[in-house]
Design a protein around this motif. Sequence first.
Motif, PDB file in Angstrom:
ATOM      1  N   SER A   1      29.121  33.815  36.230  1.00 60.99           N
ATOM      2  CA  SER A   1      28.836  35.067  36.938  1.00 60.99           C
ATOM      3  C   SER A   1      27.365  35.105  37.305  1.00 60.99           C
ATOM      4  CB  SER A   1      29.238  36.277  36.096  1.00 60.99           C
ATOM      5  OG  SER A   1      28.541  36.257  34.863  1.00 60.99           O
ATOM      6  N   ILE A   2      26.967  34.109  38.075  1.00 60.71           N
ATOM      7  CA  ILE A   2      25.546  33.944  38.421  1.00 60.71           C
ATOM      8  C   ILE A   2      25.120  34.858  39.565  1.00 60.71           C
ATOM      9  CG2 ILE A   2      25.856  32.083  40.105  1.00 60.71           C
ATOM     10  CD1 ILE A   2      23.465  30.678  38.742  1.00 60.71           C
ATOM     11  N   VAL A   3      26.067  35.293  40.382  1.00 62.33           N
ATOM     12  CA  VAL A   3      25.722  36.172  41.506  1.00 62.33           C
ATOM     13  C   VAL A   3      25.351  37.563  40.989  1.00 62.33           C
ATOM     14  CG1 VAL A   3      26.685  37.386  43.504  1.00 62.33           C
ATOM     15  CG2 VAL A   3      27.112  34.936  43.209  1.00 62.33           C
ATOM     16  N   ASP A   4      26.183  38.066  40.075  1.00 62.92           N
ATOM     17  CA  ASP A   4      25.944  39.415  39.563  1.00 62.92           C
ATOM     18  C   ASP A   4      26.376  39.484  38.098  1.00 62.92           C
ATOM     19  OD1 ASP A   4      25.724  42.070  38.977  1.00 62.92           O
ATOM     20  OD2 ASP A   4      26.942  42.777  40.666  1.00 62.92           O
ATOM     21  N   PRO A   5      25.417  39.640  37.183  1.00 60.35           N
ATOM     22  CA  PRO A   5      25.761  39.683  35.754  1.00 60.35           C
ATOM     23  C   PRO A   5      26.752  40.797  35.441  1.00 60.35           C
ATOM     24  CG  PRO A   5      23.395  39.477  36.044  1.00 60.35           C
ATOM     25  CD  PRO A   5      23.978  39.710  37.412  1.00 60.35           C
ATOM     26  N   ALA A   6      26.741  41.852  36.218  1.00 61.37           N
ATOM     27  CA  ALA A   6      27.668  42.959  35.968  1.00 61.37           C
ATOM     28  C   ALA A   6      29.120  42.500  36.111  1.00 61.37           C
ATOM     29  CB  ALA A   6      27.380  44.109  36.934  1.00 61.37           C
ATOM     30  N   ILE A   7      29.341  41.531  36.971  1.00 63.08           N
ATOM     31  CA  ILE A   7      30.694  40.983  37.111  1.00 63.08           C
ATOM     32  C   ILE A   7      31.083  40.250  35.828  1.00 63.08           C
ATOM     33  CG2 ILE A   7      32.050  39.238  38.363  1.00 63.08           C
ATOM     34  CD1 ILE A   7      30.620  40.154  40.928  1.00 63.08           C
ATOM     35  N   GLY A   8      30.133  39.545  35.249  1.00 62.33           N
ATOM     36  CA  GLY A   8      30.389  38.886  33.982  1.00 62.33           C
ATOM     37  C   GLY A   8      30.658  39.895  32.873  1.00 62.33           C
TER      38      GLY A   8
ATOM     39  N   LYS B   1      35.927  25.442  45.935  1.00 62.45           N
ATOM     40  CA  LYS B   1      34.697  26.136  45.545  1.00 62.45           C
ATOM     41  C   LYS B   1      34.768  27.577  46.030  1.00 62.45           C
ATOM     42  CE  LYS B   1      31.996  23.446  47.797  1.00 62.45           C
ATOM     43  NZ  LYS B   1      30.702  23.071  48.395  1.00 62.45           N
ATOM     44  N   ASN B   2      34.494  28.495  45.167  1.00 61.46           N
ATOM     45  CA  ASN B   2      34.470  29.929  45.517  1.00 61.46           C
ATOM     46  C   ASN B   2      33.144  30.544  45.109  1.00 61.46           C
ATOM     47  OD1 ASN B   2      37.750  31.616  45.154  1.00 61.46           O
ATOM     48  ND2 ASN B   2      37.036  30.077  46.605  1.00 61.46           N
ATOM     49  N   SER B   3      32.628  31.404  45.960  1.00 59.94           N
ATOM     50  CA  SER B   3      31.522  32.266  45.554  1.00 59.94           C
ATOM     51  C   SER B   3      31.779  33.638  46.155  1.00 59.94           C
ATOM     52  CB  SER B   3      30.169  31.739  46.037  1.00 59.94           C
ATOM     53  OG  SER B   3      29.176  32.728  45.835  1.00 59.94           O
ATOM     54  N   ARG B   4      31.421  34.655  45.424  1.00 59.89           N
ATOM     55  CA  ARG B   4      31.590  36.017  45.932  1.00 59.89           C
ATOM     56  C   ARG B   4      30.477  36.405  46.902  1.00 59.89           C
ATOM     57  NH1 ARG B   4      36.490  38.747  45.485  1.00 59.89           N
ATOM     58  NH2 ARG B   4      37.260  38.781  43.357  1.00 59.89           N
ATOM     59  N   ARG B   5      29.474  35.532  47.060  1.00 62.08           N
ATOM     60  CA  ARG B   5      28.367  35.902  47.955  1.00 62.08           C
ATOM     61  C   ARG B   5      27.856  34.738  48.782  1.00 62.08           C
ATOM     62  NH1 ARG B   5      23.160  37.884  45.115  1.00 62.08           N
ATOM     63  NH2 ARG B   5      23.108  35.704  44.519  1.00 62.08           N
ATOM     64  N   ALA B   6      27.903  34.901  50.104  1.00 63.04           N
ATOM     65  CA  ALA B   6      27.251  33.983  51.040  1.00 63.04           C
ATOM     66  C   ALA B   6      26.459  34.882  51.979  1.00 63.04           C
ATOM     67  CB  ALA B   6      28.275  33.148  51.790  1.00 63.04           C
ATOM     68  N   ALA B   7      25.162  34.871  51.821  1.00 68.90           N
ATOM     69  CA  ALA B   7      24.304  35.815  52.546  1.00 68.90           C
ATOM     70  C   ALA B   7      24.472  35.712  54.060  1.00 68.90           C
ATOM     71  CB  ALA B   7      22.841  35.577  52.165  1.00 68.90           C
ATOM     72  N   TYR B   8      24.979  34.571  54.523  1.00 70.16           N
ATOM     73  CA  TYR B   8      25.067  34.295  55.960  1.00 70.16           C
ATOM     74  C   TYR B   8      26.427  34.637  56.543  1.00 70.16           C
ATOM     75  CZ  TYR B   8      26.930  30.234  53.580  1.00 70.16           C
ATOM     76  OH  TYR B   8      27.646  29.420  52.745  1.00 70.16           O
ATOM     77  N   GLY B   9      27.335  35.176  55.731  1.00 71.73           N
ATOM     78  CA  GLY B   9      28.646  35.553  56.287  1.00 71.73           C
ATOM     79  C   GLY B   9      29.785  34.861  55.580  1.00 71.73           C
ATOM     80  N   TYR B  10      30.936  34.947  56.169  1.00 67.50           N
ATOM     81  CA  TYR B  10      32.191  34.474  55.578  1.00 67.50           C
ATOM     82  C   TYR B  10      32.279  32.959  55.777  1.00 67.50           C
ATOM     83  CZ  TYR B  10      37.204  35.407  54.497  1.00 67.50           C
ATOM     84  OH  TYR B  10      38.448  35.497  53.939  1.00 67.50           O
TER      85      TYR B  10
END
Lengths: 331, 331, 331, 331
Positions: free
Chosen positions: C195-202, C225-234
């Motif tokens: 949960s490196i994107v957002d500790p609250a998710i962890g 590979k999945n990430s909940r955040r890509a600053a540049y879009g989908y």
Amino acid sequence: MLKVGLLGAGRIGWVHAKAITAHGGSTLVAVSDFIPESAQKLAAEYGCEARSTDDIIADPAIDAILIATSTDTHSDLMEKATAAGKAVLCEKPVDLSLERARACQRVVAETGQPVMIGFNRRFDPSFGALKAALDAGEIGKAELLSITSFDPAPPPVAYVKVSGGLFRDMMIHDFDMSQFIMGATPVSLTAAATSIVDPAIGEAGDVDTAVVTMTYADGRIAVIKNSRRAAYGYDQRLEVLGAEGLLQAQNMLENLVVKSTKQGVTGAKPTFFFLERYMPAYTAEWDSFVTAVTKGTAMPVTLQDGVNALAMAEAATLSAKEGKPVRIEDV
Amino acid sequence: MLKVGLLGAGRIGWVHAKAITAHGGSTLVAVSDFIPESAQKLAAEYGCEARSTDDIIADPAIDAILIATSTDTHSDLMEKATAAGKAVLCEKPVDLSLERARACQRVVAETGQPVMIGFNRRFDPSFGALKAALDAGEIGKAELLSITSFDPAPPPVAYVKVSGGLFRDMMIHDFDMSQFIMGATPVSLTAAATSIVDPAIGEAGDVDTAVVTMTYADGRIAVIKNSRRAAYGYDQRLEVLGAEGLLQAQNMLENLVVKSTKQGVTGAKPTFFFLERYMPAYTAEWDSFVTAVTKGTAMPVTLQDGVNALAMAEAATLSAKEGKPVRIEDV
Amino acid sequence: MLKVGLLGAGRIGWVHAKAITAHGGSTLVAVSDFIPESAQKLAAEYGCEARSTDDIIADPAIDAILIATSTDTHSDLMEKATAAGKAVLCEKPVDLSLERARACQRVVAETGQPVMIGFNRRFDPSFGALKAALDAGEIGKAELLSITSFDPAPPPVAYVKVSGGLFRDMMIHDFDMSQFIMGATPVSLTAAATSIVDPAIGEAGDVDTAVVTMTYADGRIAVIKNSRRAAYGYDQRLEVLGAEGLLQAQNMLENLVVKSTKQGVTGAKPTFFFLERYMPAYTAEWDSFVTAVTKGTAMPVTLQDGVNALAMAEAATLSAKEGKPVRIEDV
Amino acid sequence: MLKVGLLGAGRIGWVHAKAITAHGGSTLVAVSDFIPESAQKLAAEYGCEARSTDDIIADPAIDAILIATSTDTHSDLMEKATAAGKAVLCEKPVDLSLERARACQRVVAETGQPVMIGFNRRFDPSFGALKAALDAGEIGKAELLSITSFDPAPPPVAYVKVSGGLFRDMMIHDFDMSQFIMGATPVSLTAAATSIVDPAIGEAGDVDTAVVTMTYADGRIAVIKNSRRAAYGYDQRLEVLGAEGLLQAQNMLENLVVKSTKQGVTGAKPTFFFLERYMPAYTAEWDSFVTAVTKGTAMPVTLQDGVNALAMAEAATLSAKEGKPVRIEDV
């Protein structure tokens, strides 16, 4: 809800019928065509009435007329429709005769009715984004515009003969694009043209490949390249060199797949033709017309724009014929 | 002027000989090979002497030794060369045995001589630019690293048998790249591997396709994909997802030509293999070694880096065999 | 004309309502939602009735039910709708509980009614073109599949808590894509997650970044590979390495404009999220459902596919928790 | 081993000195420059002698002369060197005066000595690959050629004044490229030109932005665009439309890194200028000269090619000045 009468049920009429009916602010009331069966077929598909052109124009319940008939009828129909108090969206070109187009412009001006010319490419999202970036100063002052515009395959020679020629029929779009991007009309232009794709086109008195170079009062230059044949699909690119950079609009490809093999790295072809490439532009064009009519704001593409583009086409036709530069003010 | 002795006149020896002689700050004095004719041929081409390995190491006029021999001799030669007071650049991997590599590291450390391991890819301009952008914070904190590294074609099975296996022979480069980019070694890793490209490789006890996933103490993840065969050429891509964006290093193509036809839009293949792709990296690698030795600064790639990469390879080999995650500290 | 009842008037309900009403072969008869105002609003927009779920399912004039409610109601509604003799299109995932999903599958099977699970990405034109090229043998036998699937930004933690976790909520799409491309389910898989994107998710018990490696009976490998955040879009990419080449599906960009300045050569970002990227896929998905129901042919995505994807998600959840590979047959 | 005398130790002299000394079949014997210190500096770097021009030309031990002096000396030096029995590689352009160039051509012809003009771009691997693909019929018969050639920044006005003007100094490369690709010289051309980048260039009697359209006897058309300024680097693109497709040579970028952020997807700029872009072309150019001289085969770029390119430049200069098309046979 804008009530619309559609004149012309050919290929482009269907494109517009789809946009009119899909729009939340407009309704297609009636359609006419010189072949009654064509009008009936479209009417059945889109749930409207097939009527005569005169009847549609005379109908006080209709607010706006979309003219998608053959070019030789455009000026007459614009004059009649505006005289009847309608707002008008007319397909390009305004006319094959510059003189007739200018006369039409004067007649229409007296009615005070709003008229928009259907230069759909201005509404393509990528050309729009490029224009916005240019206007925002992202590459500084524009200096050199290049437009590449190739059709996938030449039209039948029978069509070529009545088309008004490549400059009035095909490059007219690019002439309009040049004034859209540059915000000005050129002072003069020079055309080089040939019928290298198909000699039959040359025998019919037209050309199929042409390069037009245009110069502007402030020293800017634009060059337009047209070919009636690009074996790989519809090639619609545009680039502007500015003081601080380059803006390019690239081709839309059929899909996002890339294949790498011993033969190389291969992506999809450009989309086949204008229906595939510009359908979103037709939708956006119609929306902008509805908005302008409804709110009473200025038309995003004016009859003057249409006359200007036709003047450039006239000059290019003359330049190609006489082999010398032609000043726009001289046509 | 750094005087250099080259051990090994095989394919990679020639690559280094070219870099040594082209460099303004180094001279190739002598070369050895266990096949004397090979050493003589290289010596003739690059204008140096063909001598025995022992003779070169013992020569007080030689400042630095480049070890480009077979892997099983690396540790011994590093020990001997550093004992003789030489600076050393040794080809990867340090050794096939992690235990032997660690013993070598202890012996070398006592000599105080500088040793660099030849992980040439760190010196590739694109990987370097990506690393610089990452370190400059252009995409924020790194979260997920992906390395794609495919050879064009599998090596002969005879080579596979003595190679130490895909993880020590091929993925060792990617293990090093992961520590170069991430600035850390992982806590644990899991390997999935198969011999789907060539069953003969499986019969020889090795794999030809593998995916290794590595996790780091701070929660970051890296994944490395290897295949011994990419029909389209040498596929060497890398991407890092960070908090504010993505950095990718794309493949180098053979040329800049793109062909559009009915079959699609085709660009050139990636360059064929490491000699085509990484020659500039070998040149830059050598320059960084000469600079570090000459100025007495820290080696850009250390023996510790080489041992770390080998530990990852050892862990991956174990993980693939036992089908479970392996902690790096356990190998 | 297929008469359709829509259950659920949330964001995805609106997407489906648009597809149902735009399709020439289907009519939206009624919609329900546990918030009556939501159903009324959708009903007003699309010209249908807002009714209760039970009423819709019981209506003999309705042929098909589209289930777009919250996941915890999917199994119950599929059972009820098929018991009432309806064809069903149910949104993904089948259920959060694999056991419940399997029970539902048995109940539904007894009714003999056709059920399709809404894995819309199978109907994306680019993924479809890639699959067709693979099946046509254009790169030989598939060996290694890689799926990159990053959302633009993480959902609210409140959503995360009821989502079933990243594997069941987000990666479920990629699990289905893997079986679509590979034509098989894996034997086992290993997950690494953080949960490196957002500790609250962890803290909420979930992860936001994950890599899953899957192995198949015939030696093939797939990595997601999945990430909940890509600053540049989908970011929605997919690539398959085969014996004779590589097929890649690249990202869809917002437009075709490229800007070259001192800062580099910049194209548009990927489209923002699934509504922008996959609207054509939703339209094609609905069309395939209508066709299958109307012609009585096999569903293009079956309930079995949905259960399989859920089993992979279950296995991945377990693997990430226990830090070891999990066999699919063991969940 | 070809023994070479180099005339001129300016920037381009250094480029050639590097190519000559790196080549396995040539030796740099001596260099001259009208600034003796310049010759001495180059001689020291490349291990040759600094001598006078006359001395070098008179030296019977020298086989070939490379002329890299200022343009106004080219014709004299070609005449002297060939009279002395040397093979000659002369930098572009042949001369600023077309009349003088033609006179030189006659004088040189009488000596029978081989002379090559340094149009280095023909030896660029990408342009070469494009030409090979065209000649192999991969896009059918060529119909329309477009060359985009922008320098990164304008030269000092002092240089502009003695340069012979944009057409002879800069576009000369593109005129040669056009005859290389098209295999013919045009019948006539039209130039549009402006000094929009820097008015001081206009005040100095030159232009900085120009478009030249050329027509060929068989109906083909070529268009060349030049600008003295591209803020993003050296823009060197070329495309040919043929009956069956399009061939494009794209820009060489500084590296292979792509960054995706909220601002878009950004790749590297094109390489800065000709030294970065065309160094491999200079190396290949020299190799082709050495091969032709050594084997006695035809020069790959002839003095006739140089005179033709100059004739096009002359015609373009005249066309821009008089604002009308100019036939090549009339200059």
